[in-house]
Design an enzyme around this catalytic site. Structure first.
Site, PDB file in Angstrom:
ATOM      1  N   THR A  31       0.851  -1.200   0.000  1.00 39.43           N
ATOM      2  CA  THR A  31       0.000   0.000   0.000  1.00 39.43           C
ATOM      3  C   THR A  31       0.883   1.246   0.000  1.00 39.43           C
ATOM      4  OG1 THR A  31      -1.721  -1.159   1.216  1.00 39.43           O
ATOM      5  CG2 THR A  31      -1.801   1.238   1.312  1.00 39.43           C
ATOM      6  N   THR A  34       4.337   4.596  -3.408  1.00 41.15           N
ATOM      7  CA  THR A  34       5.366   3.861  -4.158  1.00 41.15           C
ATOM      8  C   THR A  34       4.746   2.610  -4.781  1.00 41.15           C
ATOM      9  OG1 THR A  34       6.852   4.611  -2.401  1.00 41.15           O
ATOM     10  CG2 THR A  34       7.780   3.127  -4.043  1.00 41.15           C
ATOM     11  N   GLY A  88       5.834  -0.824   0.307  1.00 45.40           N
ATOM     12  CA  GLY A  88       6.625   0.360   0.616  1.00 45.40           C
ATOM     13  C   GLY A  88       7.042   0.347   2.078  1.00 45.40           C
ATOM     14  N   ASP A  90       8.219   3.379   5.451  1.00 39.25           N
ATOM     15  CA  ASP A  90       8.417   4.778   5.830  1.00 39.25           C
ATOM     16  C   ASP A  90       9.862   5.064   6.218  1.00 39.25           C
ATOM     17  OD1 ASP A  90       5.644   5.644   5.540  1.00 39.25           O
ATOM     18  OD2 ASP A  90       5.304   4.148   7.096  1.00 39.25           O
ATOM     19  N   GLU A 109      -0.734  -5.304   6.194  1.00 39.75           N
ATOM     20  CA  GLU A 109       0.627  -5.419   5.637  1.00 39.75           C
ATOM     21  C   GLU A 109       1.437  -6.442   6.421  1.00 39.75           C
ATOM     22  OE1 GLU A 109       1.207  -0.972   3.704  1.00 39.75           O
ATOM     23  OE2 GLU A 109       1.769  -1.274   5.788  1.00 39.75           O
ATOM     24  N   LYS A 127      14.276   7.352   2.611  1.00 40.00           N
ATOM     25  CA  LYS A 127      13.716   6.470   3.654  1.00 40.00           C
ATOM     26  C   LYS A 127      14.791   5.625   4.341  1.00 40.00           C
ATOM     27  CE  LYS A 127       9.230   6.981   2.138  1.00 40.00           C
ATOM     28  NZ  LYS A 127       8.456   5.946   1.504  1.00 40.00           N
TER      29      LYS A 127
HETATM   30  C1  5RP Z   1       1.174   2.043   4.351  1.00 42.32           C
HETATM   31  C2  5RP Z   1       2.646   1.896   4.368  1.00 42.32           C
HETATM   32  C3  5RP Z   1       3.378   2.433   3.190  1.00 42.32           C
HETATM   33  O1  5RP Z   1       3.992   1.383   2.536  1.00 42.32           O
HETATM   34  C4  5RP Z   1       4.370   3.443   3.658  1.00 42.32           C
HETATM   35  O2  5RP Z   1       3.674   4.444   4.381  1.00 42.32           O
HETATM   36  C5  5RP Z   1       5.120   4.082   2.493  1.00 42.32           C
HETATM   37  O3  5RP Z   1       4.247   4.864   1.753  1.00 42.32           O
HETATM   38  P1  5RP Z   1       4.719   5.699   0.492  1.00 42.32           P
HETATM   39  O4  5RP Z   1       5.157   4.734  -0.545  1.00 42.32           O
HETATM   40  O5  5RP Z   1       3.486   6.469   0.104  1.00 42.32           O
HETATM   41  O6  5RP Z   1       5.827   6.619   0.915  1.00 42.32           O
HETATM   42  O7  5RP Z   1       3.252   1.357   5.261  1.00 42.32           O
HETATM   43  O8  5RP Z   1       0.604   1.642   5.566  1.00 42.32           O
END
Ligand code: 5RP
EC number: 5.3.1.6
Length: 232
Positions: A31, A34, A88, A90, A109, A127
Protein backbone atom coordinates in the site's frame (compact mmCIF):
# COMPACT_ATOMS: atom_id res chain seq x y z
CA UNK A 1 14.62 16.57 -2.62
CA UNK A 2 11.32 17.96 -3.96
CA UNK A 3 8.19 15.85 -4.44
CA UNK A 4 8.70 15.42 -8.18
CA UNK A 5 12.22 14.06 -7.64
CA UNK A 6 11.02 11.80 -4.85
CA UNK A 7 8.18 10.48 -7.03
CA UNK A 8 10.64 9.76 -9.85
CA UNK A 9 12.74 7.65 -7.45
CA UNK A 10 9.66 5.88 -6.10
CA UNK A 11 8.53 5.13 -9.65
CA UNK A 12 11.93 3.74 -10.64
CA UNK A 13 11.93 1.44 -7.59
CA UNK A 14 8.37 0.31 -8.38
CA UNK A 15 9.18 -0.48 -11.99
CA UNK A 16 12.30 -2.41 -10.96
CA UNK A 17 10.37 -4.45 -8.39
CA UNK A 18 7.64 -5.33 -10.89
CA UNK A 19 10.24 -7.53 -12.65
CA UNK A 20 10.09 -9.89 -9.66
CA UNK A 21 6.52 -10.87 -10.56
CA UNK A 22 6.35 -13.62 -13.17
CA UNK A 23 3.66 -15.84 -14.72
CA UNK A 24 1.76 -18.05 -12.30
CA UNK A 25 2.97 -16.33 -9.15
CA UNK A 26 0.93 -15.33 -6.13
CA UNK A 27 2.14 -11.82 -5.26
CA UNK A 28 1.38 -9.70 -2.21
CA UNK A 29 0.77 -6.09 -3.16
CA UNK A 30 1.45 -3.45 -0.50
CA UNK A 31 0.00 0.00 0.00
CA UNK A 32 1.10 3.57 -0.58
CA UNK A 33 2.31 5.96 -3.24
CA UNK A 34 5.37 3.86 -4.16
CA UNK A 35 3.24 0.74 -4.52
CA UNK A 36 0.89 2.67 -6.81
CA UNK A 37 3.77 2.93 -9.29
CA UNK A 38 4.41 -0.81 -8.90
CA UNK A 39 0.77 -1.64 -9.59
CA UNK A 40 0.71 0.73 -12.59
CA UNK A 41 3.67 -1.19 -14.04
CA UNK A 42 2.13 -4.59 -13.29
CA UNK A 43 -1.08 -3.40 -14.93
CA UNK A 44 0.90 -2.36 -18.00
CA UNK A 45 2.56 -5.77 -18.16
CA UNK A 46 -0.78 -7.55 -17.81
CA UNK A 47 -2.16 -5.53 -20.73
CA UNK A 48 0.87 -5.37 -23.01
CA UNK A 49 2.78 -8.56 -22.18
CA UNK A 50 -0.05 -10.87 -21.11
CA UNK A 51 1.46 -11.33 -17.63
CA UNK A 52 -0.76 -13.60 -15.53
CA UNK A 53 -0.49 -13.66 -11.79
CA UNK A 54 -2.73 -13.62 -8.73
CA UNK A 55 -2.55 -10.83 -6.20
CA UNK A 56 -3.28 -10.57 -2.49
CA UNK A 57 -3.56 -6.95 -1.40
CA UNK A 58 -2.77 -5.22 1.89
CA UNK A 59 -5.57 -2.65 1.56
CA UNK A 60 -8.84 -2.03 -0.21
CA UNK A 61 -7.18 0.93 -1.99
CA UNK A 62 -4.61 -1.31 -3.63
CA UNK A 63 -7.28 -3.90 -4.42
CA UNK A 64 -9.33 -1.28 -6.29
CA UNK A 65 -6.33 -0.05 -8.25
CA UNK A 66 -5.20 -3.57 -9.19
CA UNK A 67 -8.67 -4.75 -10.17
CA UNK A 68 -8.98 -1.65 -12.34
CA UNK A 69 -6.14 -3.11 -14.40
CA UNK A 70 -7.81 -6.52 -14.59
CA UNK A 71 -5.36 -8.09 -12.10
CA UNK A 72 -6.94 -11.07 -10.34
CA UNK A 73 -7.12 -10.36 -6.59
CA UNK A 74 -8.07 -13.06 -4.09
CA UNK A 75 -8.57 -13.21 -0.35
CA UNK A 76 -5.47 -14.14 1.65
CA UNK A 77 -7.28 -17.21 2.99
CA UNK A 78 -7.89 -18.45 -0.54
CA UNK A 79 -4.17 -19.04 -1.14
CA UNK A 80 -1.87 -21.49 0.62
CA UNK A 81 1.24 -19.36 0.10
CA UNK A 82 2.43 -16.01 -1.24
CA UNK A 83 5.58 -16.13 -3.38
CA UNK A 84 6.67 -12.55 -2.93
CA UNK A 85 5.20 -9.45 -1.32
CA UNK A 86 6.29 -6.04 -2.53
CA UNK A 87 5.48 -3.13 -0.25
CA UNK A 88 6.62 0.36 0.62
CA UNK A 89 8.10 1.53 3.92
CA UNK A 90 8.42 4.78 5.83
CA UNK A 91 11.93 4.17 7.17
CA UNK A 92 14.50 1.37 7.07
CA UNK A 93 17.91 1.10 8.74
CA UNK A 94 21.00 -0.94 7.87
CA UNK A 95 19.84 -3.77 10.15
CA UNK A 96 16.69 -4.05 8.05
CA UNK A 97 14.50 -2.76 10.84
CA UNK A 98 11.74 -0.59 9.46
CA UNK A 99 8.68 1.48 10.19
CA UNK A 100 5.51 1.00 8.19
CA UNK A 101 1.94 2.21 8.47
CA UNK A 102 2.16 5.76 7.18
CA UNK A 103 -0.79 4.79 5.00
CA UNK A 104 -2.64 3.16 7.92
CA UNK A 105 -2.42 -0.32 6.37
CA UNK A 106 0.12 -1.80 8.80
CA UNK A 107 -2.08 -4.60 10.13
CA UNK A 108 -2.92 -6.19 6.79
CA UNK A 109 0.63 -5.42 5.64
CA UNK A 110 2.09 -7.38 8.53
CA UNK A 111 -0.33 -10.29 8.04
CA UNK A 112 0.49 -10.52 4.33
CA UNK A 113 4.23 -10.12 5.01
CA UNK A 114 4.37 -12.88 7.62
CA UNK A 115 2.70 -15.26 5.17
CA UNK A 116 5.09 -14.50 2.29
CA UNK A 117 8.08 -16.52 1.14
CA UNK A 118 9.92 -13.34 0.24
CA UNK A 119 9.41 -9.72 1.31
CA UNK A 120 10.67 -6.84 -0.81
CA UNK A 121 10.35 -3.15 0.03
CA UNK A 122 10.49 -0.32 -2.45
CA UNK A 123 11.58 3.06 -1.14
CA UNK A 124 13.19 6.28 -2.31
CA UNK A 125 16.62 6.99 -0.85
CA UNK A 126 15.28 9.44 1.78
CA UNK A 127 13.72 6.47 3.65
CA UNK A 128 17.07 4.80 4.38
CA UNK A 129 18.16 6.08 7.80
CA UNK A 130 20.79 5.43 10.48
CA UNK A 131 18.26 5.15 13.30
CA UNK A 132 14.53 4.62 12.86
CA UNK A 133 11.99 6.71 14.76
CA UNK A 134 12.05 10.14 13.20
CA UNK A 135 8.98 9.02 11.27
CA UNK A 136 6.14 8.77 13.83
CA UNK A 137 5.54 5.10 14.64
CA UNK A 138 1.96 4.06 13.76
CA UNK A 139 0.12 1.80 16.20
CA UNK A 140 -3.28 0.29 15.35
CA UNK A 141 -5.61 0.48 18.34
CA UNK A 142 -9.13 -0.80 19.01
CA UNK A 143 -11.49 2.23 19.33
CA UNK A 144 -13.04 0.93 22.57
CA UNK A 145 -10.88 2.31 25.37
CA UNK A 146 -8.45 4.00 22.97
CA UNK A 147 -8.28 7.02 25.28
CA UNK A 148 -6.82 4.84 28.03
CA UNK A 149 -4.25 3.32 25.68
CA UNK A 150 -3.23 6.84 24.61
CA UNK A 151 -2.93 7.87 28.28
CA UNK A 152 -0.66 4.88 28.97
CA UNK A 153 1.52 5.86 26.02
CA UNK A 154 1.66 9.46 27.31
CA UNK A 155 2.75 8.24 30.74
CA UNK A 156 5.57 6.29 29.11
CA UNK A 157 6.75 9.36 27.18
CA UNK A 158 5.80 7.93 23.78
CA UNK A 159 4.20 11.22 22.65
CA UNK A 160 1.08 9.65 21.07
CA UNK A 161 -1.16 11.51 18.62
CA UNK A 162 -4.46 10.04 17.44
CA UNK A 163 -4.41 10.21 13.63
CA UNK A 164 -7.23 12.38 12.24
CA UNK A 165 -8.54 12.78 8.71
CA UNK A 166 -9.07 16.09 6.85
CA UNK A 167 -12.42 16.54 8.61
CA UNK A 168 -10.89 16.08 12.05
CA UNK A 169 -12.35 12.60 12.56
CA UNK A 170 -10.21 9.65 13.62
CA UNK A 171 -8.75 7.80 10.65
CA UNK A 172 -10.19 4.29 10.41
CA UNK A 173 -8.16 1.36 9.10
CA UNK A 174 -9.56 -1.36 6.82
CA UNK A 175 -10.40 -3.18 10.09
CA UNK A 176 -12.18 -0.05 11.38
CA UNK A 177 -9.59 0.60 14.08
CA UNK A 178 -7.79 3.82 15.04
CA UNK A 179 -4.16 4.72 14.35
CA UNK A 180 -2.06 6.37 17.07
CA UNK A 181 1.26 7.82 15.92
CA UNK A 182 4.13 7.82 18.43
CA UNK A 183 6.45 10.81 18.00
CA UNK A 184 9.54 9.17 19.44
CA UNK A 185 12.18 10.94 17.27
CA UNK A 186 14.52 7.91 17.59
CA UNK A 187 14.07 4.27 18.53
CA UNK A 188 17.25 2.83 20.03
CA UNK A 189 15.74 -0.45 21.28
CA UNK A 190 13.13 -1.48 18.72
CA UNK A 191 12.71 -5.06 20.02
CA UNK A 192 11.90 -3.85 23.53
CA UNK A 193 9.48 -1.26 22.21
CA UNK A 194 7.78 -3.82 19.95
CA UNK A 195 7.31 -6.15 22.92
CA UNK A 196 5.91 -3.36 25.07
CA UNK A 197 3.44 -2.23 22.39
CA UNK A 198 2.13 -5.65 21.41
CA UNK A 199 1.51 -6.60 25.04
CA UNK A 200 -0.56 -3.45 25.68
CA UNK A 201 -4.22 -4.48 25.79
CA UNK A 202 -6.13 -2.60 23.07
CA UNK A 203 -3.19 -2.54 20.67
CA UNK A 204 -3.84 -4.67 17.62
CA UNK A 205 -0.49 -4.22 15.86
CA UNK A 206 2.37 -1.76 15.53
CA UNK A 207 4.38 -0.52 12.60
CA UNK A 208 7.75 -1.91 13.64
CA UNK A 209 8.78 -4.50 11.03
CA UNK A 210 12.01 -5.83 12.52
CA UNK A 211 14.37 -7.89 10.36
CA UNK A 212 11.42 -9.12 8.28
CA UNK A 213 12.34 -7.78 4.87
CA UNK A 214 14.59 -9.81 2.53
CA UNK A 215 15.44 -7.13 0.04
CA UNK A 216 15.03 -3.36 -0.24
CA UNK A 217 14.98 -1.74 -3.68
CA UNK A 218 16.09 1.84 -3.20
CA UNK A 219 15.24 4.49 -5.77
CA UNK A 220 18.53 6.36 -6.15
CA UNK A 221 19.38 9.17 -8.60
CA UNK A 222 21.96 6.79 -10.16
CA UNK A 223 19.31 4.11 -10.69
CA UNK A 224 17.63 1.60 -8.36
CA UNK A 225 20.00 -0.24 -6.02
CA UNK A 226 19.30 -3.32 -3.95
CA UNK A 227 20.04 -3.85 -0.25
CA UNK A 228 19.98 -7.58 0.54
CA UNK A 229 19.38 -8.81 4.08
CA UNK A 230 21.92 -11.51 4.86
CA UNK A 231 20.70 -12.03 8.42
CA UNK A 232 17.31 -13.60 7.88
C1 5RP B 1 1.17 2.04 4.35
C2 5RP B 1 2.65 1.90 4.37
C3 5RP B 1 3.38 2.43 3.19
O1 5RP B 1 3.99 1.38 2.54
C4 5RP B 1 4.37 3.44 3.66
O2 5RP B 1 3.67 4.44 4.38
C5 5RP B 1 5.12 4.08 2.49
O3 5RP B 1 4.25 4.86 1.75
P1 5RP B 1 4.72 5.70 0.49
O4 5RP B 1 5.16 4.73 -0.54
O5 5RP B 1 3.49 6.47 0.10
O6 5RP B 1 5.83 6.62 0.91
O7 5RP B 1 3.25 1.36 5.26
O8 5RP B 1 0.60 1.64 5.57
Amino acid sequence: MDKAQQDALKKAAGIEAAKLVTDGMIAGLGTGSTVRFLVDELGRRVKEEGLQFTGVTTSRRTQEQAEGYGIKIVDIDDVDHIDVTIDGADEVDKNFNGIKGGGAALLWEKIVATNSNQIVWIVDESKVVDTIGKFPLPVEVIPFGAGHVIKKFEDKGYKPVLRLDAEGKPVRTDENNYVVDLHLERIDHPQDLAEDLITTVGVVEHGLFLNMVDKVIVGDPNGPRVMTNGNK
